[in-house]
Design a protein around this motif. Structure first.
Motif, PDB file in Angstrom:
ATOM      1  N   GLN A 429     -27.431   6.117  19.663  1.00  0.00           N
ATOM      2  CA  GLN A 429     -27.290   4.690  19.509  1.00  0.00           C
ATOM      3  C   GLN A 429     -26.924   3.734  20.531  1.00  0.00           C
ATOM      4  OE1 GLN A 429     -23.679   4.495  16.959  1.00  0.00           O
ATOM      5  NE2 GLN A 429     -24.572   5.655  15.103  1.00  0.00           N
ATOM      6  N   LEU A 430     -26.517   4.509  21.536  1.00  0.00           N
ATOM      7  CA  LEU A 430     -26.304   3.732  23.035  1.00  0.00           C
ATOM      8  C   LEU A 430     -27.859   3.542  23.612  1.00  0.00           C
ATOM      9  CD1 LEU A 430     -24.546   3.073  25.167  1.00  0.00           C
ATOM     10  CD2 LEU A 430     -24.322   5.296  25.920  1.00  0.00           C
ATOM     11  N   GLN A 431     -28.433   4.700  23.476  1.00  0.00           N
ATOM     12  CA  GLN A 431     -29.782   4.492  24.137  1.00  0.00           C
ATOM     13  C   GLN A 431     -30.536   3.370  23.560  1.00  0.00           C
ATOM     14  OE1 GLN A 431     -31.769   8.351  24.010  1.00  0.00           O
ATOM     15  NE2 GLN A 431     -30.680   9.384  25.506  1.00  0.00           N
ATOM     16  N   GLN A 432     -30.489   3.354  22.176  1.00  0.00           N
ATOM     17  CA  GLN A 432     -31.113   2.120  21.616  1.00  0.00           C
ATOM     18  C   GLN A 432     -30.674   0.948  22.005  1.00  0.00           C
ATOM     19  OE1 GLN A 432     -30.943   3.210  17.357  1.00  0.00           O
ATOM     20  NE2 GLN A 432     -31.969   5.192  17.504  1.00  0.00           N
ATOM     21  N   ALA A 433     -29.458   0.832  22.112  1.00  0.00           N
ATOM     22  CA  ALA A 433     -28.825  -0.476  22.505  1.00  0.00           C
ATOM     23  C   ALA A 433     -29.128  -0.847  23.919  1.00  0.00           C
ATOM     24  CB  ALA A 433     -27.315  -0.507  22.307  1.00  0.00           C
ATOM     25  N   MET A 434     -29.176   0.067  24.751  1.00  0.00           N
ATOM     26  CA  MET A 434     -29.351  -0.065  26.036  1.00  0.00           C
ATOM     27  C   MET A 434     -30.974  -0.548  26.419  1.00  0.00           C
ATOM     28  SD  MET A 434     -26.738   0.513  27.986  1.00  0.00           S
ATOM     29  CE  MET A 434     -27.355   1.241  29.910  1.00  0.00           C
ATOM     30  N   PHE A 446     -22.646  -6.963  33.189  1.00  0.00           N
ATOM     31  CA  PHE A 446     -21.739  -7.122  32.103  1.00  0.00           C
ATOM     32  C   PHE A 446     -22.254  -6.587  30.729  1.00  0.00           C
ATOM     33  CE2 PHE A 446     -20.993 -10.134  35.430  1.00  0.00           C
ATOM     34  CZ  PHE A 446     -19.438 -10.316  35.486  1.00  0.00           C
ATOM     35  N   ARG A 447     -23.572  -6.886  30.245  1.00  0.00           N
ATOM     36  CA  ARG A 447     -23.813  -6.533  28.748  1.00  0.00           C
ATOM     37  C   ARG A 447     -23.920  -4.994  28.924  1.00  0.00           C
ATOM     38  NH1 ARG A 447     -23.749 -11.151  25.997  1.00  0.00           N
ATOM     39  NH2 ARG A 447     -24.799 -12.739  26.855  1.00  0.00           N
ATOM     40  N   GLN A 448     -24.431  -4.338  29.931  1.00  0.00           N
ATOM     41  CA  GLN A 448     -24.427  -2.898  30.093  1.00  0.00           C
ATOM     42  C   GLN A 448     -22.945  -2.390  29.942  1.00  0.00           C
ATOM     43  OE1 GLN A 448     -25.675  -1.290  33.867  1.00  0.00           O
ATOM     44  NE2 GLN A 448     -26.854   0.088  32.684  1.00  0.00           N
ATOM     45  N   GLN A 449     -21.788  -3.006  30.674  1.00  0.00           N
ATOM     46  CA  GLN A 449     -20.575  -2.561  30.447  1.00  0.00           C
ATOM     47  C   GLN A 449     -20.093  -2.475  28.947  1.00  0.00           C
ATOM     48  OE1 GLN A 449     -18.591  -1.034  32.761  1.00  0.00           O
ATOM     49  NE2 GLN A 449     -20.463  -0.822  33.997  1.00  0.00           N
ATOM     50  N   GLN A 450     -20.538  -3.437  28.381  1.00  0.00           N
ATOM     51  CA  GLN A 450     -20.068  -3.716  26.930  1.00  0.00           C
ATOM     52  C   GLN A 450     -20.394  -2.402  26.077  1.00  0.00           C
ATOM     53  OE1 GLN A 450     -21.185  -7.336  25.135  1.00  0.00           O
ATOM     54  NE2 GLN A 450     -20.973  -8.394  26.878  1.00  0.00           N
ATOM     55  N   ASP A 579     -11.512  -6.938  23.016  1.00  0.00           N
ATOM     56  CA  ASP A 579     -12.872  -7.342  23.046  1.00  0.00           C
ATOM     57  C   ASP A 579     -13.897  -6.645  23.968  1.00  0.00           C
ATOM     58  OD1 ASP A 579     -15.525  -8.781  23.562  1.00  0.00           O
ATOM     59  OD2 ASP A 579     -14.663  -9.883  21.583  1.00  0.00           O
ATOM     60  N   PRO A 580     -14.860  -5.672  23.801  1.00  0.00           N
ATOM     61  CA  PRO A 580     -15.413  -5.021  25.059  1.00  0.00           C
ATOM     62  C   PRO A 580     -16.247  -5.916  26.049  1.00  0.00           C
ATOM     63  CG  PRO A 580     -16.582  -4.823  22.812  1.00  0.00           C
ATOM     64  CD  PRO A 580     -15.476  -5.447  22.625  1.00  0.00           C
ATOM     65  N   ARG A 581     -16.420  -7.322  25.605  1.00  0.00           N
ATOM     66  CA  ARG A 581     -17.111  -8.125  26.496  1.00  0.00           C
ATOM     67  C   ARG A 581     -16.354  -8.253  27.874  1.00  0.00           C
ATOM     68  NH1 ARG A 581     -18.883 -11.838  21.766  1.00  0.00           N
ATOM     69  NH2 ARG A 581     -16.892 -11.453  20.940  1.00  0.00           N
ATOM     70  N   PHE A 582     -15.274  -8.074  27.603  1.00  0.00           N
ATOM     71  CA  PHE A 582     -14.127  -8.522  28.890  1.00  0.00           C
ATOM     72  C   PHE A 582     -13.748  -7.450  29.559  1.00  0.00           C
ATOM     73  CE2 PHE A 582     -13.904 -12.174  25.449  1.00  0.00           C
ATOM     74  CZ  PHE A 582     -14.360 -13.068  26.160  1.00  0.00           C
ATOM     75  N   VAL A 583     -14.667  -6.998  30.310  1.00  0.00           N
ATOM     76  CA  VAL A 583     -14.315  -5.877  31.061  1.00  0.00           C
ATOM     77  C   VAL A 583     -13.995  -6.236  32.661  1.00  0.00           C
ATOM     78  CG1 VAL A 583     -15.609  -4.235  29.788  1.00  0.00           C
ATOM     79  CG2 VAL A 583     -16.780  -5.220  31.729  1.00  0.00           C
ATOM     80  N   GLY A 584     -13.501  -5.459  33.285  1.00  0.00           N
ATOM     81  CA  GLY A 584     -13.226  -6.047  34.780  1.00  0.00           C
ATOM     82  C   GLY A 584     -11.992  -6.950  34.625  1.00  0.00           C
ATOM     83  N   PHE A 585     -12.190  -8.027  35.506  1.00  0.00           N
ATOM     84  CA  PHE A 585     -11.135  -8.928  35.504  1.00  0.00           C
ATOM     85  C   PHE A 585     -11.249 -10.326  34.648  1.00  0.00           C
ATOM     86  CE2 PHE A 585      -9.150 -12.877  37.471  1.00  0.00           C
ATOM     87  CZ  PHE A 585      -7.709 -12.466  37.354  1.00  0.00           C
ATOM     88  N   GLY A 586     -10.538 -10.814  33.890  1.00  0.00           N
ATOM     89  CA  GLY A 586     -10.461 -12.139  33.298  1.00  0.00           C
ATOM     90  C   GLY A 586     -10.764 -11.926  31.888  1.00  0.00           C
ATOM     91  N   TRP A 587      -9.468 -12.442  31.197  1.00  0.00           N
ATOM     92  CA  TRP A 587      -9.510 -12.787  29.655  1.00  0.00           C
ATOM     93  C   TRP A 587      -9.582 -11.630  28.820  1.00  0.00           C
ATOM     94  CZ3 TRP A 587     -11.335 -16.053  25.536  1.00  0.00           C
ATOM     95  CH2 TRP A 587     -11.056 -17.377  25.395  1.00  0.00           C
ATOM     96  N   ALA A 637     -19.493 -17.900  29.739  1.00  0.00           N
ATOM     97  CA  ALA A 637     -20.631 -17.590  28.530  1.00  0.00           C
ATOM     98  C   ALA A 637     -19.973 -16.734  27.495  1.00  0.00           C
ATOM     99  CB  ALA A 637     -21.743 -16.870  29.168  1.00  0.00           C
ATOM    100  N   PHE A 638     -19.323 -15.756  28.060  1.00  0.00           N
ATOM    101  CA  PHE A 638     -18.775 -14.581  27.172  1.00  0.00           C
ATOM    102  C   PHE A 638     -17.418 -15.192  26.305  1.00  0.00           C
ATOM    103  CE2 PHE A 638     -20.208 -11.091  30.228  1.00  0.00           C
ATOM    104  CZ  PHE A 638     -21.440 -11.033  29.395  1.00  0.00           C
ATOM    105  N   LYS A 639     -16.652 -16.211  26.786  1.00  0.00           N
ATOM    106  CA  LYS A 639     -15.720 -16.868  26.188  1.00  0.00           C
ATOM    107  C   LYS A 639     -16.309 -17.824  25.138  1.00  0.00           C
ATOM    108  CE  LYS A 639     -12.675 -17.820  30.258  1.00  0.00           C
ATOM    109  NZ  LYS A 639     -12.035 -18.934  31.012  1.00  0.00           N
ATOM    110  N   GLU A 640     -17.656 -18.529  25.272  1.00  0.00           N
ATOM    111  CA  GLU A 640     -18.140 -19.309  24.263  1.00  0.00           C
ATOM    112  C   GLU A 640     -18.791 -18.219  23.061  1.00  0.00           C
ATOM    113  OE1 GLU A 640     -20.903 -21.545  26.612  1.00  0.00           O
ATOM    114  OE2 GLU A 640     -19.483 -22.709  27.639  1.00  0.00           O
ATOM    115  N   GLU A 641     -19.148 -17.201  23.524  1.00  0.00           N
ATOM    116  CA  GLU A 641     -19.501 -16.296  22.500  1.00  0.00           C
ATOM    117  C   GLU A 641     -18.561 -15.920  21.730  1.00  0.00           C
ATOM    118  OE1 GLU A 641     -21.893 -13.059  24.214  1.00  0.00           O
ATOM    119  OE2 GLU A 641     -23.354 -14.230  25.125  1.00  0.00           O
ATOM    120  N   PHE A 642     -17.384 -15.494  22.483  1.00  0.00           N
ATOM    121  CA  PHE A 642     -16.263 -15.248  21.764  1.00  0.00           C
ATOM    122  C   PHE A 642     -15.692 -16.073  20.780  1.00  0.00           C
ATOM    123  CE2 PHE A 642     -11.640 -14.890  21.596  1.00  0.00           C
ATOM    124  CZ  PHE A 642     -11.183 -13.700  21.047  1.00  0.00           C
TER     125      PHE A 642
END
Length: 668
Positions: A429-434, A446-450, A579-587, A637-642
């Protein structure tokens, strides 16, 4: 088996002769016969074992020592022998050993008068071992229970997987805690060509609970005795490992030693590398019976089919019951029972080279092994002190262990080319999503980190609750919170959903004495030694906690959500995930609190609990947030998607969170 603090580890140095075992085709024989000389440790180190020679060992080497011209000393009292090498390619010592070795193809001295593995200046690249077939499945069994043991076994498994070139089947005897940890571990690692089978340790306790055990491993330290009875009958061979060992070589080399077992040998072990079983460590020391110095069970080769045929279960039980009549309990758990059986039935044991179990116990003699060995294969931290054991070479061994302790498990997703294996479902599944990601998109990273499963390697201190006190404060670094407040709330009996807010403060001082009570904290706050968290840079992050009310509060109180609110909270295990969108710093915390509020969790502030942030260097991610416009644009952009996702799930109720979408001007 890890030894008690009194137990040492003297190295079992052996001479090894590898030739083509009987029954193998010539094409499978060694290209180069492996012949390794032998030096008596009674001569080299000034101490000799009084345990004698084990069955299958060559004749004592002292009678030939006069023919050897000593070379300069190597240090630590060791000298290296050097005899002329005849045209046959073998030294005089080696020819003598060949003459005494019999027809088994490999013999090994099992006293401290043997060779560790090979001379220190001899490379193993010159000595080709007979390895398993390219894709042969190797079986490994480990007993693992509890949090501490789970952390140890993770490092062990990483070291095994790093060097392995064969498919592995792991047989893990675990309690519920270890199984939960390890199932998550392997699910997130997604390593190919590794299969796992779990065995319930609770079901095995009645099998060995009748044996008193003084060893810190408790009942779990005896469970290796029953492995031949619980592993599948179709399984003929298995490598058994303690959790506190670290590999520095391919486990296939260890598996290859099975071919050197004689028809009667069913257990492969390294000699115990201490004087424990000689009974001379202190006055009135009465160890269990053992052959010579005995053997250490941290690394075991079990020939299961022959072991079962020999009546192993009846054999070890009979021996344990007999010895317990006079010794009352085991001191080294299963290791004592194994040694008692081997003392009675020495034909069962096949001595292994000492480098396959270099034992770093408190009274270790392992230096005699590793100072002369070309390669060390397995390091065994068999002292209760583990990495804190006193050893003049401990730093070297610790660095090897720490290499794998900090190693990223997802780097072990290496395919074994030429060995067909089904990828784990999660990996596919990971390979397909990547494959669906656009590498040209500015936010690709960022998408990759999600899609990456991020696991936090938690460090905690085991905690025993002290007697109740009026104001019980526990460091947040210990991963426990104010127990008095939590017990007062009786969350397990609450029918409502709640997130417990822990008020956060900070100090700008690197040296800081942590307050023992709320009253002490308020004194420091009034004196300007403490501030509410991020008061100067980001006050809205914790303002809704209402610190003025908290000063006087004696009971939990409810607060309302507000934009940018990001408190530290204690929540049930079944709460919404980050939420896996917000990796690293912020939100990350902001988005989580929004989700909790949207699902109608109450935000309850604990009146006596608190956490204090200590100063530290900026993280890489906060530096990127401050310096990179792309980083901040992607975060927006991720905030708005969220919020779009919130609107789809909660409808009009999500409108109130629109205020949280405004770009942060003074963040961090």
């Amino acid at each position: 088996m890890g030894s008690q603090s009194q137990e040492g580890s003297g190295s079992g140095h052996r001479a090894i002769l590898d030739s083509c075992p009987s029954g193998l085709q010539p094409s499978h024989a060694l290209v180069q016969k492996r012949v390794i000389g032998s030096w008596p440790f009674s001569e080299l180190s000034g101490t000799g074992g009084k345990g004698g020679t084990l069955p299958g060992s060559p004749r004592p080497f002292q009678s030939r020592q006069a023919k050897v011209k000593p070379e300069p000393r190597l240090g630590a009292g060791l000298t290296r022998s050097s005899a002329p090498v005849p045209a046959t390619g073998r030294s005089q010592e080696e020819q003598g050993l060949l003459g005494a070795s019999g027809a088994d193809g490999l013999q090994a001295t099992a006293t401290l008068d043997g060779d560790p593995y090979g001379s220190r200046n001899r490379s193993t690249s010159d000595l080709q071992p007979l390895l398993p077939l390219k894709c042969e499945l190797l079986h490994v069994a480990i007993v693992c229970a509890g949090h501490n043991s789970s952390r140890e076994v993770i490092t062990l498994v990483k070291s095994v997987l790093f060097y392995r070139k064969n498919p592995l089947h792991l047989h893990l005897v675990t309690d519920a805690v270890a199984r939960s940890i390890l199932e998550t571990l392997f699910r997130t690692w997604m390593v190919p060509a590794v299969t796992i089978r779990f065995y319930d340790a609770e079901e095995l306790k009645p099998w060995i609970s009748w044996i008193p055990n003084k060893h810190y491993s408790g009942l779990y330290g005896l469970m290796k005795l029953v492995l031949p009875s619980i592993l599948p009958l179709s399984l003929a061979r298995v490598v058994v490992l303690d959790t506190d060992v670290t590999f520095s070589s391919d486990i296939a080399e260890l598996w290859a030693l099975f071919v050197h077992f004689s028809d009667k040998q069913v257990i492969g072990l390294v000699e115990n590398q201490s004087d424990w079983y000689l009974g001379n460590l202190w006055k009135n020391h009465k160890p269990w019976p053992a052959l010579g110095r005995g053997f250490n069970t941290g690394v075991i080769l079990l020939q299961l089919d022959r072991l079962r045929q020999s009546g192993w279960e009846q054999m070890w039980k009979l021996m344990a019951k007999r010895e317990l009549l006079t010794l009352q309990a085991t001191s080294l758990a299963d290791q004592d029972v194994f040694n008692a059986v081997i003392k009675e039935h020495p034909e069962l044991v096949h001595p292994l080279p000492c480098v396959w179990n270099v034992q770093l116990s408190d009274h270790t003699l392992a230096e005699r092994c590793y100072l002369e060995a070309a390669d060390l294969k397995v390091i065994h931290w068999n002292s209760p002190k583990k990495l804190r054991v006193k050893n003049k070479h401990a730093e070297f061994f610790r660095n090897l262990h720490l290499t794998f302790l900090g190693y990223d498990g997802k780097l072990l997703r290496r395919e074994l080319f030429g060995c067909p294996s089904q990828l784990p479902a999660e990996a596919e599944q990971l390979q397909q999503a990547m494959a669906q990601l656009d590498e040209e998109e500015p936010c690709f990273e960022f998408r990759q980190q999600q899609l990456t499963v991020h696991r936090v390697h938690i460090t905690f201190l085991p905690h025993q609750p002290p007697p109740p006190r009026p104001h019980d404060v526990t460091l947040v670094a210990q991963l426990s919170m104010d127990r008095a407040s939590i017990e007062q709330l009786e969350l397990s009996s609450l029918q409502r959903k709640a997130a417990l807010v822990v008020p956060a403060f900070e100090t700008l001082h690197y040296r800081f004495s942590f307050p023992n009570s709320k009253a002490e904290l308020l004194t420091l706050l009034d004196a300007g030694s403490l501030y509410t968290f991020r008061y100067h840079e980001w006050p809205q992050g914790h303002a809704p906690t209402d610190y003025a009310r908290w000063r006087e509060a004696q009971a939990p109180y409810r607060v309302q959500w507000a934009a940018d609110y990001e408190p530290y909270v204690v929540v049930p295990r079944d709460c919404p995930r980050y939420d896996p969108r917000f990796v690293g710093f912020g939100w990350n915390k902001v988005a989580h609190i929004i989700e909790l509020d949207a699902q109608e969790y109450e935000l309850l502030v604990l009146p006596e609990a608190f956490s204090i942030h200590l100063p530290h260097a900026p993280s890489l991610d906060i530096s990127r947030f401050r310096s990179s416009p792309t980083y901040r644009d992607c975060l927006q952009a991720f905030k708005e998607e969220f919020h779009q996702d919130l609107s789809r799930r909660y409808g009009a109720a999500a409108l109130k969170y629109l205020t949280a979408l405004q770009p942060s001007q003074s963040r961090a």
